[in-house]
Scaffold this motif. Structure first.
Motif, PDB file in Angstrom:
ATOM      1  N   GLY A   1      52.284  27.597  27.955  1.00  0.00           N
ATOM      2  CA  GLY A   1      50.659  27.391  27.385  1.00  0.00           C
ATOM      3  C   GLY A   1      49.998  26.348  28.233  1.00  0.00           C
ATOM      4  O   GLY A   1      48.394  26.010  28.315  1.00  0.00           O
ATOM      5  N   ILE A   2      50.288  25.238  28.728  1.00  0.00           N
ATOM      6  CA  ILE A   2      49.235  24.485  28.939  1.00  0.00           C
ATOM      7  C   ILE A   2      50.010  23.075  30.496  1.00  0.00           C
ATOM      8  O   ILE A   2      50.013  21.763  30.159  1.00  0.00           O
TER       9      ILE A   2
ATOM     10  N   PHE B   1      46.865  39.540  29.038  1.00  0.00           N
ATOM     11  CA  PHE B   1      47.004  38.317  29.558  1.00  0.00           C
ATOM     12  C   PHE B   1      45.502  38.113  30.553  1.00  0.00           C
ATOM     13  O   PHE B   1      45.261  36.857  31.193  1.00  0.00           O
TER      14      PHE B   1
ATOM     15  N   LYS C   1      35.809  29.139  28.010  1.00  0.00           N
ATOM     16  CA  LYS C   1      35.411  29.483  28.849  1.00  0.00           C
ATOM     17  C   LYS C   1      36.418  31.223  28.951  1.00  0.00           C
ATOM     18  O   LYS C   1      36.366  32.685  29.308  1.00  0.00           O
ATOM     19  N   VAL C   2      38.007  31.099  28.264  1.00  0.00           N
ATOM     20  CA  VAL C   2      38.484  32.477  27.939  1.00  0.00           C
ATOM     21  C   VAL C   2      37.361  33.193  26.728  1.00  0.00           C
ATOM     22  O   VAL C   2      36.945  34.747  26.561  1.00  0.00           O
TER      23      VAL C   2
ATOM     24  N   ILE D   1      38.126  25.527  28.205  1.00  0.00           N
ATOM     25  CA  ILE D   1      38.911  26.090  28.934  1.00  0.00           C
ATOM     26  C   ILE D   1      39.356  27.268  28.382  1.00  0.00           C
ATOM     27  O   ILE D   1      38.659  28.540  28.110  1.00  0.00           O
TER      28      ILE D   1
ATOM     29  N   PHE E   1      46.432  32.985  22.841  1.00  0.00           N
ATOM     30  CA  PHE E   1      45.841  31.296  23.716  1.00  0.00           C
ATOM     31  C   PHE E   1      47.282  30.434  23.315  1.00  0.00           C
ATOM     32  O   PHE E   1      47.258  30.005  22.394  1.00  0.00           O
ATOM     33  N   VAL E   2      48.836  30.208  24.036  1.00  0.00           N
ATOM     34  CA  VAL E   2      49.440  29.693  23.253  1.00  0.00           C
ATOM     35  C   VAL E   2      49.327  28.583  23.291  1.00  0.00           C
ATOM     36  O   VAL E   2      49.037  28.262  24.895  1.00  0.00           O
ATOM     37  N   THR E   3      49.282  26.947  22.621  1.00  0.00           N
ATOM     38  CA  THR E   3      49.703  26.207  23.019  1.00  0.00           C
ATOM     39  C   THR E   3      50.687  25.697  22.965  1.00  0.00           C
ATOM     40  O   THR E   3      51.690  24.776  23.160  1.00  0.00           O
TER      41      THR E   3
ATOM     42  N   TYR F   1      45.049  38.475  22.893  1.00  0.00           N
ATOM     43  CA  TYR F   1      45.241  37.646  23.813  1.00  0.00           C
ATOM     44  C   TYR F   1      46.003  36.535  23.212  1.00  0.00           C
ATOM     45  O   TYR F   1      45.218  35.386  22.477  1.00  0.00           O
TER      46      TYR F   1
END
Lengths: 178, 460, 192
Positions: B41-42, C60, C84-85, C81, C31-33, C29
């Protein structure tokens, strides 16, 4: 064992013997041996602690800082060390003011590179002879140093234009009409 | 590395791939991340490539910085605990235990033995979930999807077990300063043993599928090697350091809780490559299962209390308020709400230190006696609360990734003055550059997966 | 077909078929944080299977994805980001905000976290929870599917063409910051 009675600790006695006048304070509150030293002698002390055969503090666990805004000097830079051979810990502190620089220990322990960058990012303390001192956790356009006590907790510095107005749910009862 | 030149180029709004000719060689700057499947992720890795080979790298972190340290300066001692869950979010109980033990060190108190055993037990279950997630994700990124699914299946069982005890699967907030939230529920031991059997079975299957697999060995052996001195210089701790051959485990060297009474081994690697890290983690899982089994046998049992009557909570509340309390309130059993299961008065002194300036009184007393109500008030309300002595402490525990240390500075108020987390991944990620230099881009993925970088811990 | 916004029988049946096909083949998609990523892994795992909704395969690359699932806290460093994605994804696209940190900033009300990704990108389904139980996530996916089914021909208009009383562009440094919450005392332990 009282917190101020450090005569039984071999590490603290050795430091007192070698650096007598530069040592500001020593204590062992709750068993954590701590020495506070003048910033001018910090690098020498760190080298002594890493290399001396009686000390051998080969792990630099952590570098951090504490902000005491009403005190002069303002910041406490805190180093935590661990010796693998003798299985003991030590905390080294030094006191610096806003705008002062501290000697970097990157030449002694490579892990100090990122740790000192983080202290710089969060507190604004600069490190002399650091190979690459720039922000690490915050973005480059961020102004200010967040962990200082005078930086407000909730002051955001957004980078992307908001498409709707932010609402504070605790103060705005009309949040459902977003 | 020519980072200043790179930054200059980037600020001119060019693409993320920059080609640079220098000394007759072509350098390629490639941006890997931060939204990348294998970067967990990061992380943004800015690579300087010579073809496929990594010449140099610069790792940019901070994409999950959530201001843990500053936020917790405004929260009371117990209110910090949910924030600590989200540090290393795959092993939240270890974070909880480490934080409350630091505060207890500051206060100078020690919890009862049953609570210590339960803390060890839950920490080891959390360590199991951490290693399962780490290895599962690393294997998935190598392409072994089946191994990932098996490990997620095993992790689900453990999460159900944790949910039985703590009420939540992931963000547990189970410990409190001075003890625990609640005791283990009835039927925990057989459920635990059954699930551990299942986890053992899954580990055996994974060993069969992966450890002897030629493709796996070729990808992991001698990849990402780091020698012990460099590792120590970077501040590596935990499985990554043990894989380099350094026998440093805080559970053995500076034991806390009841680890000195338990019998377990600490696996040590030889070379310090990916394969060693994988094998050390797999073996640590076996040892964790062994520790949990010993805990279940050795945990001090509570004496069974003979209960005369059973009341619902509101009934007892009414009786207390109207002064009709003619029986001994310690001899009745109260059916509290099911969110308070395990927190009844008969369990309370086994899991909490009996110091009432730190720990709340049990609910039955709070509902029925005025002194306990006042006690509860003094611990909960704004401006009151736990008041530790002024001073600073550092306490470190063996987290799943290494030494998880908490440094707390207190000025005697009800909230910490400064709280600092020494996250083990910070050192590991700073050493990543050493490990990927000289390897290909495709090797970055397994190397990064094997250091188990957890964003919450890295950037707090 | 009449142009009053309603199609004739055949076009509406065709539209319903297209929407049915879209809702059962969601390419996500993720978007894992942060920590919600663990629950996302559980939802995609064998117990709470996402594959039965046709949404198993994560793509991805934003060009190949339909659904942007924003999992976990988005902070100000990550916000450009994410934007943008989102802009790189092609229509039709939907956004699920997974977890309370993505929905509203969670309990991270501080200088670092964006207080809800809908300040940056438009969101279709909000799944609260810290982290949400997998059953909640599956409920959210089903709600998204219901939304897709009834979406009809006029998709979601690009947000620039829809005037909204709340669409006030705010840039840092231009006017007084509205994101600063100045409470009278900095001690706000009432908000846990």
């Amino acid at each position: 064992m009282s917190a101020r009675d450090v005569s039984h600790s071999p590490v603290l006695t050795a430091i007192r013997q070698k650096f007598g006048s530069a040592v500001v304070e020593m204590h062992a509150f709750r068993g954590d041996e701590t020495v506070v030293i003048l910033p001018t002698k910090l690098h020498e002390l760190m080298r002594f602690l890493r290399d001396d055969p009686r000390m051998q503090f080969n792990f630099l666990m952590d570098i951090t800082a504490v902000d005491w805004p009403e005190r002069h000097p303002r910041f406490d830079v805190v180093y935590h060390l661990y010796s693998l051979k003798y299985n003991r810990r030590l905390r080294v502190k030094t006191r610096v003011d806003d705008g002062d620089t501290v000697d970097s220990v990157t030449d002694l322990w490579r892990g100090a590179n990122w740790l000192e960058r983080e202290v710089y990012d969060m507190f604004g303390i600069r490190f002399r002879h650091h190979p690459d001192l720039r922000r690490i956790l915050m973005y480059d356009e961020f102004e200010g140093h967040p962990l200082r006590k005078d930086y407000p907790l909730r002051q955001e510095q957004p980078r992307v234009p908001y498409r709707i107005a932010p609402r504070d749910p605790w103060r705005d009862p009309d949040i459902w009409n977003r | 590395m020519a980072r200043s030149r790179y930054l200059e180029q980037m600020t001119r709004e060019r693409d993320d791939v920059i080609v640079w000719e220098e000394d007759g060689k072509t350098h390629l700057f490639l941006n890997m991340g931060p939204s990348h499947p294998a970067m967990h992720g990061i992380i943004k890795i800015i690579l300087e490539l010579d073809g496929e080979y990594v010449v140099d790298a610069d790792i940019e972190i901070g994409y999950l910085h959530r201001a843990f340290e500053k936020t917790c300066e405004y929260k009371t001692w117990n209110q910090v605990i949910p924030y600590t869950d989200r540090l290393n979010y795959v092993s939240p109980l270890i974070n909880n235990v480490a934080y409350v033990m630091t505060v207890e060190k500051l206060l100078g108190i020690e919890v009862p033995r049953r609570a210590q055993y339960i803390r060890v037990l839950m920490s080891e279950i959390s360590r199991l979930t951490d290693h399962l997630t780490c290895i599962g994700a690393a294997l998935m990124e190598l392409g072994a999807m089946t191994a990932f699914l098996y490990m997620i299946k095993a992790r689900e069982w453990l999460w159900e077990l944790i949910e039985m005890v703590c009420g939540a699967r992931l963000t547990t907030s189970y410990t409190r300063v001075g003890g625990l939230k609640a005791d283990l529920p009835d039927g925990f031991a057989p459920a635990c043993r059954e699930r551990l059997r299942g986890v053992r079975q899954v580990l055996k299957e994974i060993h069969g599928m992966i450890t002897g697999n030629r493709i796996f060995l070729d990808r992991m052996r001698d990849v990402g090697v780091i020698d012990a001195d460099t590792a120590i210089s970077y501040g590596f701790t935990g499985p990554c350091l043990r894989a380099c051959g350094v026998p440093f485990d805080l559970r053995k060297d500076q034991p806390y809780l009841v680890y000195d009474e338990l019998d377990f081994d600490v696996p040590i690697g030889e070379v310090g490559d990916n394969l060693d890290r994988y094998l050390v983690r797999m073996e640590e899982m076996e040892q964790s299962i062994r520790i949990i089994a010993q805990c279940l046998e050795r945990i001090p049992e509570e004496e069974p209390v003979v209960m005369a009557q059973e009341f619902r909570a509101w009934e007892l509340d009414d009786i207390g308020r109207t002064g009709r309390l003619s029986f001994d309130p310690d001899r009745v059993r109260v059916r509290l709400a099911n969110t308070l299961e395990g927190a009844e008065a008969m369990h309370w002194d086994h899991i909490n230190v009996p110091d009432r300036t730190v720990v709340l009184p049990p609910r039955e007393e709070t509902y029925t006696t005025i002194e306990s109500l006042m006690n509860h008030f003094k611990l909960i309300m704004n401006g009151h609360g736990i008041r530790p002595p002024a001073g600073e402490v550092y306490h470190a525990e063996e987290g799943a990734n290494g030494e998880l240390g908490f440094y707390i500075v207190s000025t005697g108020e009800d909230h910490p003055y400064r709280i600092r987390v020494r996250g083990p991944c910070f050192a590991l990620t700073s050493g990543l550059v050493e490990m990927i230099r000289g390897h290909t881009v495709a090797d970055i993925v397994p190397i990064f997966g094997s250091i188990n970088m957890i964003g919450g811990e890295l950037e707090r | 077909m009449n142009y009053a916004g309603q199609g004739g029988f055949l076009t509406t049946r065709l539209q319903a078929f297209v929407q049915w096909a879209r809702k059962f083949s969601l390419f996500q998609y993720p978007f894992v944080t942060a920590c919600c990523g663990m629950e996302y892994m559980s939802v995609a795992g064998p117990f709470y299977d996402l594959d039965r909704f046709g949404a198993a395969l994560p793509r991805f690359s934003p060009r190949q994805a339909d659904v942007l699932i924003v999992v976990g806290t988005v902070n100000h460093k990550m916000a450009p980001i994410l934007r943008k994605v989102y802009e790189q994804m092609a229509e039709p696209k939907w956004v699920i905000s997974f977890g309370v940190c993505a929905t509203s900033g969670g309990f991270y009300h501080n200088y670092a976290a964006v207080q809800g990704i809908d300040l940056i990108i438009p969101v279709d389904v909000y799944i609260p929870g810290c982290p949400p139980r997998p059953e909640m996530v599956l409920d959210g996916i089903m709600k998204l599917q219901a939304k897709i089914q009834q979406q009809g021909r006029d998709m979601r208009l690009l947000e620039e063409t829809v005037p909204s009383p709340y669409a006030r562009t705010w840039m840092p440094g231009v006017e007084e910051p509205v994101a600063v919450t100045d409470s009278p005392s900095d001690r706000d332990v009432s908000e846990a």
